[in-house]
Write an enzyme that holds these catalytic residues in place. Structure first.
Site, short mmCIF file in Angstrom:
data_model
loop_
_atom_site.label_atom_id
_atom_site.label_comp_id
_atom_site.label_asym_id
_atom_site.label_seq_id
_atom_site.Cartn_x
_atom_site.Cartn_y
_atom_site.Cartn_z
N LEU A 164 41.73 43.33 16.04
CA LEU A 164 41.91 41.88 16.12
C LEU A 164 43.32 41.49 16.58
O LEU A 164 44.28 42.22 16.35
CB LEU A 164 41.63 41.26 14.75
CG LEU A 164 40.26 41.64 14.16
CD1 LEU A 164 40.12 41.06 12.76
CD2 LEU A 164 39.12 41.19 15.06
N HIS A 165 43.39 40.35 17.25
CA HIS A 165 44.67 39.82 17.72
C HIS A 165 44.75 38.33 17.39
O HIS A 165 43.86 37.78 16.73
CB HIS A 165 44.83 40.09 19.22
CG HIS A 165 43.66 39.68 20.05
ND1 HIS A 165 43.25 38.35 20.16
CD2 HIS A 165 42.76 40.39 20.78
CE1 HIS A 165 42.21 38.28 20.95
NE2 HIS A 165 41.86 39.50 21.33
N HIS A 201 41.66 36.13 17.72
CA HIS A 201 40.70 36.18 16.61
C HIS A 201 41.21 35.39 15.42
O HIS A 201 40.45 34.69 14.75
CB HIS A 201 40.47 37.63 16.17
CG HIS A 201 39.85 38.50 17.22
ND1 HIS A 201 40.56 39.47 17.89
CD2 HIS A 201 38.59 38.57 17.70
CE1 HIS A 201 39.77 40.09 18.74
NE2 HIS A 201 38.56 39.57 18.66
N ARG A 227 41.38 44.95 24.95
CA ARG A 227 41.44 45.95 26.03
C ARG A 227 42.82 46.01 26.69
O ARG A 227 43.07 46.93 27.48
CB ARG A 227 40.37 45.64 27.07
CG ARG A 227 38.96 45.85 26.55
CD ARG A 227 37.92 45.78 27.65
NE ARG A 227 36.68 46.43 27.26
CZ ARG A 227 35.68 45.81 26.64
NH1 ARG A 227 35.78 44.53 26.34
NH2 ARG A 227 34.58 46.46 26.31
N GLN A 285 36.57 31.15 24.19
CA GLN A 285 36.26 30.78 25.58
C GLN A 285 36.60 31.92 26.55
O GLN A 285 36.13 31.96 27.67
CB GLN A 285 37.02 29.49 25.93
CG GLN A 285 36.93 29.03 27.38
CD GLN A 285 35.50 28.71 27.79
OE1 GLN A 285 34.64 28.43 26.97
NE2 GLN A 285 35.24 28.77 29.10
N LYS A 286 37.41 32.86 26.09
CA LYS A 286 37.76 34.02 26.93
C LYS A 286 36.50 34.68 27.51
O LYS A 286 36.44 35.02 28.68
CB LYS A 286 38.53 35.02 26.07
CG LYS A 286 38.66 36.41 26.61
CD LYS A 286 39.85 36.51 27.50
CE LYS A 286 39.98 37.85 28.18
NZ LYS A 286 39.22 38.93 27.62
N ASP A 287 35.48 34.85 26.67
CA ASP A 287 34.21 35.41 27.14
C ASP A 287 33.28 34.25 27.48
O ASP A 287 32.32 33.97 26.77
CB ASP A 287 33.61 36.32 26.07
CG ASP A 287 34.47 37.54 25.82
OD1 ASP A 287 34.72 38.29 26.76
OD2 ASP A 287 34.93 37.71 24.68
O1 PAF Z 1 32.96 39.00 21.61
C1 PAF Z 1 32.78 40.02 20.92
O2 PAF Z 1 33.69 40.62 20.33
C2 PAF Z 1 31.38 40.62 20.84
O3 PAF Z 1 30.72 40.52 22.05
C3 PAF Z 1 30.53 40.02 19.70
C4 PAF Z 1 30.28 38.54 19.93
C5 PAF Z 1 31.25 40.23 18.39
C6 PAF Z 1 29.17 40.73 19.62
O4 PAF Z 1 29.32 42.09 19.38
#
Ligand code: PAF
Length: 277
Positions: free
Chosen positions: A30-31, A34, A184, A145-147
């Site tokens: 986590l960063h 999160h 990453r 929103q990053k993803d």
């Molecule tokens: O964004 C993430 O870290 C993952 O895709 C998630 C939503 C926890 C599902 O494994």
């Protein structure tokens, strides 16, 4: 903060916690991004649950699941500080017991962008998130929103399968030089790290053009491509100027656009985006 491994413990604690629950699904390592999700959940709910699970079904056959970075001790310290009440850290067999054979497939919005390069990725994400929703039964679930495509996919799934919860999307957290925080980023060497802000520079150049009235999708993609190719350490996988809801590439971007990209820098495949509306 309680840390548990089994579904039955999560369900028991969930039942005993009167009031509203917010859920922050994570894969750990986590960063600050999160932490911002947990803090937002803390403000809006009586209880905050977090899952830490490196979900094998969202990794492709050539992606290195075993090498995904992990540090549970540091994660738990960050979560305690950010205000989590319950952390679920299941072993793989708790989520996918022997004989598991049910998956959630979201159709059109998973076929483009990240889904084009990683054909089974969103099936894994949708499946595990559906399970997390069923286990925690949260009132609100928090995603970054990053993803951006993940958010579109999860919203579609929650709507289509009638999950009774609110999806809350929190802004991208960036380093001072614009690089979006990501677990990453640890894969970058110092030289690659210095090159990585090119993603954000490209997005800002296209955003500035859009704000100045350039609403042609192809020309916006051209701007993204031009800035990226000026950086020798960056290998663009795709650039996109898409409809924020359907993710279809736009010709006319005047009504709003999701600018996004995936770029390989060294070993890391970095993604970033800006939503303009
Ligand atoms: O964004 C993430 O870290 C993952 O895709 C998630 C939503 C926890 C599902 O494994």
């Amino acid at each position: 903060m309680q840390v548990v491994e089994t579904i039955s413990e999560v369900r028991r604690i969930r039942r005993e916690g009167q009031g509203s629950w917010g859920l922050v699904p994570t894969m750990g390592y986590l960063h600050r991004g999160h932490a911002a999700l947990v803090e937002q959940a803390r403000k809006e709910n009586d209880h905050v649950g977090v899952s830490i699970f490196v979900n094998p079904t969202q990794f492709g056959p050539t992606e290195d699941l075993a090498a995904y970075p992990r540090n549970l001790e540091r994660d738990l310290a960050l979560l305690a500080e950010a205000g989590a009440d319950l952390v679920w850290t299941p072993p793989v067999e708790e989520v996918y017991p022997a004989g598991f054979q049910t998956y959630v497939t979201v159709e059109d919005v998973t076929k483009v962008l990240e889904g084009a390069a990683r054909p089974t990725h969103f099936r894994g994400v949708a499946t595990v998130v559906a399970k997390l929703f069923n286990v925690f039964q949260p009132d609100r679930a928090y995603f970054g929103q990053k993803d951006a495509q993940q958010v579109v996919v999860i919203r579609q799934m929650a709507r289509d399968l009638n999950f009774p919860l609110e999806i809350v999307v929190c802004p991208i957290v960036r380093e001072a030089d614009g690089l979006a925080l990501s677990s990453r980023n640890v894969y970058l060497t110092p030289e690659q790290r210095a090159a990585a802000p090119v993603l954000y520079r490209a997005l800002c150049a296209a955003r500035d053009a859009w704000q100045a009235g350039e609403h042609d999708g192809e020309r916006l993609r051209g701007i993204l491509r031009r800035v990226l190719t000026a950086e020798p350490l960056a290998q663009p996988h795709y650039v996109s100027a898409a409809d924020p809801r359907t993710l279809a590439e736009l010709g006319d971007a005047s009504r709003g656009v999701l600018l996004s990209m995936a770029v390989r820098v060294g070993k890391a495949r970095l993604i970033d985006n800006i939503l303009l509306a």
